[in-house]
Design a protein around this motif. Structure first.
Motif, short mmCIF file in Angstrom:
data_model
loop_
_atom_site.label_atom_id
_atom_site.label_comp_id
_atom_site.label_asym_id
_atom_site.label_seq_id
_atom_site.Cartn_x
_atom_site.Cartn_y
_atom_site.Cartn_z
N PHE A 72 0.83 -1.20 0.00
CA PHE A 72 0.00 0.00 0.00
C PHE A 72 0.87 1.26 0.00
O PHE A 72 0.60 2.22 -0.72
CB PHE A 72 -0.92 -0.04 1.23
N HIS A 73 1.94 1.24 0.78
CA HIS A 73 2.87 2.36 0.83
C HIS A 73 3.54 2.55 -0.53
O HIS A 73 3.67 3.69 -1.03
CB HIS A 73 3.92 2.09 1.91
N ASP A 74 3.96 1.47 -1.16
CA ASP A 74 4.57 1.54 -2.49
C ASP A 74 3.61 2.14 -3.51
O ASP A 74 4.01 2.93 -4.37
CB ASP A 74 5.02 0.16 -2.96
N MET A 75 2.33 1.76 -3.42
CA MET A 75 1.32 2.30 -4.32
C MET A 75 1.20 3.82 -4.17
O MET A 75 1.11 4.56 -5.16
CB MET A 75 -0.04 1.64 -4.05
N ALA A 76 1.25 4.29 -2.93
CA ALA A 76 1.15 5.73 -2.67
C ALA A 76 2.37 6.48 -3.19
O ALA A 76 2.25 7.55 -3.79
CB ALA A 76 1.00 5.97 -1.17
N ARG A 77 3.55 5.90 -2.98
CA ARG A 77 4.78 6.54 -3.47
C ARG A 77 4.80 6.61 -5.00
O ARG A 77 5.24 7.59 -5.59
CB ARG A 77 6.01 5.80 -2.95
N THR A 78 4.32 5.55 -5.64
CA THR A 78 4.25 5.53 -7.11
C THR A 78 3.30 6.63 -7.61
O THR A 78 3.59 7.31 -8.59
CB THR A 78 3.75 4.16 -7.60
N LYS A 79 2.19 6.81 -6.89
CA LYS A 79 1.21 7.84 -7.26
C LYS A 79 1.82 9.25 -7.15
O LYS A 79 1.63 10.09 -8.03
CB LYS A 79 -0.01 7.71 -6.36
N VAL A 80 2.56 9.48 -6.09
CA VAL A 80 3.20 10.78 -5.89
C VAL A 80 4.25 11.03 -6.98
O VAL A 80 4.32 12.11 -7.56
CB VAL A 80 3.85 10.87 -4.49
#
Length: 314
Positions: free
Chosen positions: A302-310
């Motif tokens: 989930f954290h990786d998904m957020a970082r990718t979005k940013v």
């Protein structure tokens, strides 16, 4: 001739690729993700056994650890030896059981507002709200995080035991700031109902923006179910919840355990905790999740998904 041909070729590729990109984007927008999260690891030996079984043999994708509890070290040892799994800190400001209680990790003289007349953490969230000084709370939560790190727990996120850390706006802000400082996602839900949560919902709107700017994810929904002790009814409730998941990322909070004498002596929730373990190690339940097209993820993912979005937005 080379330059015009290259431009035409690039244009053709874009024209053909654009619909597929749109389709993929729509597909992702409707995707359902779930974190199946076991609370209270470290609370007791029977809870540790149930949680480990859920993670190793079942579909439990994440767990969080109560650092002040007597059986913390056992679960910390497991986490250190199994770093591929997903662990958070179940930030703890209260100690709710009648005859099985714990105190703070920090020295009691450093956090006087956190302890009751018997030198344990306060019994319930209402008492935390009434008595706890936010500076004392921050000292204690830092001590819990640092103790977990000292014992080699590979941390993926922070969350809160019984919601005590999110019970007041000042505690909520401190909790979010800890997440940002340690670069650990915090259990945080988008769009809380202001009628139900009042000032917490108002503060939550402000802090949601802060979290997302820092690349920390925010859940779309959160589900937890205490209720029914009957196993079959309990299983059916979870299955119905899974069938009705909304698009986005939902966390289902469960409590795993083994229904033995130890756990029965601690809590009247022993059979329900045993039921949660059984539900989420049941091959039929795991197959149903797969058949529904739901992707079970960890907080690390989930954290990786957020970082990718940013990164994509920059």
């Amino acid at each position: 001739m080379k330059r015009p041909f290259s431009l035409i070729l690039a244009l053709v590729i874009c024209l053909f690729a654009f619909p597929s990109v749109q389709a993929e984007s729509k597909k992702e927008a409707g995707k359902r993700y779930v974190i199946i999260h076991a609370d209270d690891a470290g609370m007791s030996h029977s809870v540790n056994l149930g949680t480990i079984e859920g993670m190793k043999k079942g579909v439990v994708s994440s767990a969080s650890i109560m650092v002040p509890c007597p059986w913390f070290k056992e679960f910390a040892d497991f986490a250190k030896k199994n770093p591929e799994l997903d662990y958070g800190i179940h930030l703890t400001l209260n100690s709710e059981w009648k005859n099985y209680r714990w105190g703070p990790v920090a020295s009691r003289d450093q956090v006087p507002s956190l302890i009751d007349q018997e030198n344990y953490l306060w019994d319930n969230v209402g008492q935390v709200m009434q008595h706890v000084n936010v500076k004392d709370a921050e000292k204690e939560l830092r001590a819990q995080i640092q103790r977990a790190k000292k014992f080699g727990v590979p941390l993926s996120h922070l969350d809160t035991h019984m919601g005590a850390v999110v019970s007041r706006p000042d505690l909520l802000e401190m909790y979010v700031n800890l997440g940002i400082e340690y670069q650990l996602p915090v259990l945080f839900v988008a769009n809380l109902d202001p009628k139900k949560y009042g000032l917490i919902a108002e503060k939550g709107k402000e802090l949601k923006v802060v979290l997302e700017k820092n690349g920390l994810p925010v859940l779309d929904d959160l589900v937890q179910f205490y209720g029914e002790p009957d196993y079959e009814k309990r299983k059916n409730t979870y299955l119905e919840t899974l069938r009705n998941l909304k698009p986005g990322v939902t966390q289902i909070i469960i409590h795993c355990g083994i229904h033995n004498q130890e756990l029965q002596n601690i809590t009247n929730s022993s059979s329900r905790r045993d039921g949660d373990r059984r539900v989420f190690t049941d091959p039929k339940v795991m197959k149903e999740i797969d058949d529904l097209g739901i992707e079970v993820i960890t907080w690390k993912q989930f954290h990786d998904m957020a970082r990718t979005k940013v990164a994509a937005a920059e």
